[in-house]
Design an enzyme around this catalytic site. Structure first.
Site, PDB file in Angstrom:
ATOM      1  CB  ALA A   1      -0.920  -0.005   1.220  1.00 41.81           C
TER       2      ALA A   1
ATOM      3  CG  ASP B   1      21.203  32.420 -33.996  1.00 39.80           C
ATOM      4  OD1 ASP B   1      21.582  33.561 -33.653  1.00 39.80           O
ATOM      5  OD2 ASP B   1      20.496  32.194 -34.986  1.00 39.80           O
TER       6      ASP B   1
ATOM      7  CD  GLU C   1       3.417   0.281  -7.111  1.00 40.88           C
ATOM      8  OE1 GLU C   1       2.247   0.080  -7.442  1.00 40.88           O
ATOM      9  OE2 GLU C   1       3.750   0.504  -5.939  1.00 40.88           O
TER      10      GLU C   1
ATOM     11  CG  ASP D   1      18.207  31.062 -38.377  1.00 36.02           C
ATOM     12  OD1 ASP D   1      19.157  31.672 -37.855  1.00 36.02           O
ATOM     13  OD2 ASP D   1      17.463  31.547 -39.242  1.00 36.02           O
TER      14      ASP D   1
ATOM     15  CG  ASP E   1      15.290  34.560 -35.137  1.00 33.25           C
ATOM     16  OD1 ASP E   1      16.067  35.369 -34.625  1.00 33.25           O
ATOM     17  OD2 ASP E   1      15.492  33.330 -35.159  1.00 33.25           O
TER      18      ASP E   1
ATOM     19  CG  ASP F   1       0.033   0.375 -11.808  1.00 35.20           C
ATOM     20  OD1 ASP F   1       0.300   1.247 -10.957  1.00 35.20           O
ATOM     21  OD2 ASP F   1       0.558  -0.737 -11.835  1.00 35.20           O
TER      22      ASP F   1
END
Length: 863
Positions: free
Chosen positions: A283, A603, A287, A599, A329, A698
């Site tokens: 309990a 840069d 996990e 780009d 840009d 889960d």
């Protein structure tokens, strides 16, 4: 997917004798030699994942509980646990395989690209599809895709430090005869190596080796041993898991001893105490936390990639929701990057090409002629493409196009001089020189007087105020022997100005407005003229477009002054790439969380320094993409905003999933532990019950919450504090309250029914209450603002799958006698079930009331 690099391919090279492979030849060689890729870390197959599950503490505890049931003479219980073992393993395998597939899809997207010539045509292909014999076109900023020999080149230099450790780039010399590769390092050799970086120039190379047959491939095995660095969330989760695991094991030991000694310390008491201890450890053990982070991050990156943004570093997903400034840009990001030549200006007389007929006045022929001569012959640059298109339209039947001239020399663009010059052999030993670039740079090269410069600057301002990109054009001539080495030593005459138009993308104004509402400031950084920048900023909706700082002004400011001025200025013009790093540093000094686009090669430092570097996937260089956290596959500003929205959604959903995990473990732990303190109480929850609950928990935390849509106000609230912890007191406090009320509801049902219905019926009713409360917590935690009923209309297929399967399984366990016996239940009546279901639903009503109280009109955020 077609990707276009900037700068353009070597249009000045003679490619006529290099048609390249045919597609059929390339496919045959790909099948023969294999893909051009290095060994990667092996994917985990089904058996490897299953073996990993076997080592999990939850699996070991299930096996221990099953063995204990066998010792106690309960083979049916043992077989039931074994069945659940395979169910848990199946869920784990499905989740991990889904994660593997998502990561594999990202690896395919992030594969480097290569520009090759096949059948005489340029083609952009994934780097893994390059084969021996392919002709590679390489330009500044490219990572070379394979080992090759340079067949033609222009001023090509390559950084081979990846292989040699030497940081100084080496010059390359073309060879049409070489058939083997030299050792890496050394100048004036034709050998190019996979993974090295082109730092200058351009070239055409023939591939000799790919994949493991490259120099890089010889050391590729070492890459498999490199483990990825744990993210902040993973480290925080790891600490929490270790803490709770210690608490769980300690509590397990206490419960075993306490349970046995309060019941006479007999053999049966010890066996039941061990069951109680195992149930408590199961309990408490969290996990699910690692599962949540793994699945959410992998699928989150996959979802972002579907919005045309590639995640290269997972922590960027964590940071996206905290971004306070987007530095973008202008060209290609805010605008369409589809330039058209709109205006020609000679001596202040301006001609609008949108209104002109099929013939141009003679007065502007020379201006367009030399603008084209200063461009690549086969350009990819949008402005140069626009110039060539204009030339085809208006100069095709004139003497002003010169396909027979050959390039003598190129004076490339430099950080301090934003102009490019081409010197052409025009026959009889004469050289014609053509220059284009920023008006200031061209005037500087022409050595104009202050009065002449002021006159031209007035014309420039007039064009720029209309949102046009303004270029200056100059010309010159000399004998071949007189061509100078230095750019500034050229003798040039100023001709006139070009006005090019690049319209703002239609989606940009709405995206900028959304950023403002979300508390995110948008800054535009461009190399363009200030008036042009102001016009585009105004069209895009950027705040205070009239406040502009230029690159030269930036150089005059101290770091402290810049940090102060940058608080109120959102438009930066005439900025060179190297200055972007200063802007990032100034913003970070103001405690902003910065996302920066870029780009080019220069840069890369700014992209790396920013909290979130965003490289342009379409026109960006490889080195910019490698320095960035995200790669924008379509170069569109609205896509960045969509990624921010997704980043906020992902973080919100992780927090909801974590709160759910905390909430549901509280009643499980409480019901497992309390019987140890009350000698007259039976065991309420057994390991078989907890395994059933894990089958609900889960998929809920890893599927339901991951698929949940963003909150309606996700882009109407300020960015979160980057220091805000995932496991904050607020979220954990809400989870504890949710879990505590669910525990109280279960205990109330147990105490009410225990004396009147018996132990097995009370256990069944308590279990039913617990399952119903879990489903209620799932529905309530889908949104911390919208009610359960209000959220039912929001699509989430995983939710209905979990709710339906859980309800069906619960009905089966309560109604089918063999299942009841395995769960140690008794048959329940309708009124009893109504009591249990009502208690489970009632346990979350307080949270629904809290949503109503918190629902207040939000004030819009103005920046």
């Amino acid at each position: 997917m077609t990707v276009v690099h900037h700068p353009p391919p070597p249009s000045t090279l003679d490619l006529g004798g290099f048609p390249g492979l045919t597609e059929a030849e390339a496919q045959a060689r790909l099948e023969r030699d294999g893909a051009n890729e290095l060994p990667s870390r092996e994917q985990r197959g089904v058996w490897a994942i299953a073996w990993g599950v076997v080592h999990e503490p939850m699996f070991l505890m299930l096996v221990a509980a099953g063995a204990l049931y066998l010792v106690m003479g309960e083979p049916k219980d043992a077989l039931m646990l074994l069945g659940f073992v395979f169910a848990v393993m199946g869920i784990t395998i499905v989740q991990e395989r889904r994660t593997e597939h998502a990561l594999e899809a990202l690896r395919d997207l992030s594969s480097p690209r290569a520009l090759v010539i096949r059948e005489g045509r340029h083609r952009r292909i994934p780097g893994r599809e390059v084969v021996p014999g392919d002709l590679l076109v390489v330009v500044e900023g490219d990572r070379i895709a394979a080992d090759a020999v340079l067949r033609a080149g222009l001023n090509l230099s390559v950084d081979e430090s990846l292989l040699t450790g030497e940081s100084v780039p080496v010059r390359k010399a073309a060879s049409t005869e070489a058939r083997i590769l030299d050792a890496p390092g050394g100048d004036d050799l034709p050998s190019l190596f996979s993974g090295t970086l082109v730092t200058a120039g351009q070239g055409l190379a023939e591939v000799l080796g790919t994949g493991l047959r490259t120099e890089l491939g010889k050391i590729g095995k070492a890459l498999q041993r490199v483990e990825p660095e744990a993210t902040f969330l993973e480290k925080e989760t790891g600490r929490l898991v270790r803490l709770l695991a210690f608490v769980g094991l300690s509590a397990c030991a206490v419960v075993v001893v306490l349970y046995a000694f309060t019941r006479g310390a007999g053999a049966q008491a010890w066996k039941e105490g061990l069951l109680a201890g195992i149930a408590l450890a199961m309990a408490i053990l969290p996990e699910e936390f690692p599962v949540v982070l793994t699945v959410f991050m992998a699928l989150g990156a996959w979802r972002i990639s579907r919005s045309r943004v590639l995640t290269r570093r997972m922590p960027a997903i964590e940071t996206l929701g905290a971004a306070t400034v987007l530095c973008v840009d202008k060209t290609g990001t805010l605008t369409l990057n589809q330039m058209t030549l709109r205006q020609l200006d000679v001596e202040g007389h301006s001609l609008d090409l949108a209104t002109v007929g099929p013939a141009l006045p003679d007065s502007v022929h020379t201006l367009m002629e030399f603008a084209i001569l200063a461009s690549k012959r086969d350009p990819f640059d949008p402005m140069e493409q626009a110039l060539h298109e204009a030339g085809k339209t208006w100069l095709m039947e004139t003497e002003h196009l010169h396909p027979d001239w050959t390039l003598a020399r190129e004076y490339p663009l430099a950080a301090g001089l934003l102009a490019v010059t081409h010197a052409w052999h025009c026959g009889e030993g004469r050289i014609r020189v053509a220059t284009k670039g920023g008006p200031e740079a061209v005037m500087d090269l022409c050595h104009l007087s202050a009065e002449r410069r002021a006159q031209i600057e007035g014309w420039v301002a007039g064009l720029a105020s209309r949102g046009l990109r303004v270029l200056g054009v100059a010309r010159g001539s000399c004998d071949s022997a007189e061509l100078p080495e230095a750019h500034h030593d050229l003798s040039l005459d100023f001709i006139g100005l070009l006005g090019l138009e690049d319209p703002v993308r239609p989606t940009v104004p709405a995206a900028v407005a959304e950023c403002r509402t979300a508390g995110i400031r948008v800054m535009m950084i461009t190399g363009d003229y200030p008036a042009t920048a102001e016009s585009i900023a105004r069209q895009a909706g950027i705040a205070d477009p009239g406040k502009v700082i230029t690159g030269p002004e930036l150089n005059q400011m101290s770091d402290a002054t810049l940090a102060e001025r940058i608080r109120e200025v959102n438009v930066f013009a005439r900025v060179v790439p190297e200055q972007k790093l200063r802007l990032v540093t100034a913003l970070k000094a103001n405690r902003e969380v910065v996302a920066m686009t870029g780009d080019g090669v220069n840069d890369a430092p700014a992209l790396k320094a920013a909290h979130i570097g965003v490289a342009m996937g379409g026109r960006g260089t490889d080195v910019a993409r490698e320095a960035a956290s995200l790669v924008l596959l379509d170069d569109d500003f609205s896509t960045i905003v969509a990624a921010v929205r997704l980043g906020r959604r992902i973080f919100d959903n992780i927090r909801k999933a974590v709160a759910f995990i905390f909430a549901v473990h509280i009643p499980i732990a409480g019901l497992s532990m309390l019987p140890a303190f009350f000698p007259g109480w039976p065991l309420i929850l057994l390991p078989v019950h907890i395994v059933f609950l894990e089958l609900v928990i889960d998929p809920s935390c890893s599927l339901v919450f991951e698929a949940e849509e963003a909150e309606a106000d996700v882009m109407r609230r300020p960015p979160r504090d980057p220091q805000e912890r995932l496991f904050s007191l607020k979220s954990i406090g809400l989870a504890v309250l949710q879990g505590g009320t669910a525990l109280a509801a279960c205990l109330a049902v147990f105490l009410i029914t225990r004396s009147s219905h018996g132990e097995a019926s009370a256990r069944a009713l308590t279990f039913t209450t617990l399952v119903v409360s879990f489903l209620a917590i799932i529905l309530a935690n889908r949104s911390w603002k919208v009610s359960i009923l209000g959220g039912l209309g929001n699509p989430n297929p995983a939710l209905w799958w979990v709710l339906g399967s859980t309800t069906a399984f619960l009905v089966l366990v309560l109604a089918w006698p063999p299942a009841r016996r395995l769960f140690h239940f008794e048959r329940l009546e309708g009124p009893d079930l109504l009591l249990a279901c009502s208690a489970g639903v009632a346990s979350i009503l307080w949270f629904e009331g809290l949503k109503v109280l918190r629902r207040r009109p939000r004030q819009r955020i103005h920046i």
